[in-house]
Design a protein around this motif. Structure first.
Motif, PDB file in Angstrom:
ATOM      1  N   THR A  30      12.194  -8.563  15.287  1.00  0.00           N
ATOM      2  CA  THR A  30      11.345  -8.626  14.099  1.00  0.00           C
ATOM      3  C   THR A  30      10.296  -9.710  14.322  1.00  0.00           C
ATOM      4  N   THR A  31       9.278  -9.705  13.505  1.00  0.00           N
ATOM      5  CA  THR A  31       8.264 -10.753  13.569  1.00  0.00           C
ATOM      6  C   THR A  31       8.899 -12.118  13.351  1.00  0.00           C
ATOM      7  N   GLU A  32       9.821 -12.205  12.407  1.00  0.00           N
ATOM      8  CA  GLU A  32      10.495 -13.480  12.132  1.00  0.00           C
ATOM      9  C   GLU A  32      11.262 -13.983  13.352  1.00  0.00           C
ATOM     10  N   LEU A  37      11.605 -17.766  17.996  1.00  0.00           N
ATOM     11  CA  LEU A  37      11.635 -18.039  19.428  1.00  0.00           C
ATOM     12  C   LEU A  37      10.450 -18.903  19.850  1.00  0.00           C
ATOM     13  N   LEU A  38       9.278 -18.586  19.342  1.00  0.00           N
ATOM     14  CA  LEU A  38       8.086 -19.374  19.661  1.00  0.00           C
ATOM     15  C   LEU A  38       8.234 -20.817  19.177  1.00  0.00           C
ATOM     16  N   ASP A  39       8.785 -20.991  17.980  1.00  0.00           N
ATOM     17  CA  ASP A  39       9.010 -22.336  17.446  1.00  0.00           C
ATOM     18  C   ASP A  39       9.958 -23.122  18.337  1.00  0.00           C
ATOM     19  N   LYS A  40      11.036 -22.487  18.784  1.00  0.00           N
ATOM     20  CA  LYS A  40      12.013 -23.160  19.648  1.00  0.00           C
ATOM     21  C   LYS A  40      11.373 -23.603  20.956  1.00  0.00           C
TER      22      LYS A  40
END
Length: 48
Positions: A30-32, A37-40
């Protein structure tokens, strides 16, 4: 940081994402989940 170093970091990050997406059992995200993942990755890079 030089332009080459920036490019190298960008490519390494893209490769990390590729590994996350291809090595996992999950085939759809999902987009969320992608944002998480990008935040991590961003937080991990910030600590380096």
């Amino acid at each position: 940081m030089t332009e080459k170093e920036r490019r190298d970091v960008k490519m390494a990050t893209l490769y990390e994402l590729r590994l996350i997406f291809t090595n996992g059992d999950k085939k759809e995200f999902t987009t969320e989940e992608i944002v998480e993942l990008l935040d991590k990755i961003a937080l991990a890079k910030d600590q380096d």
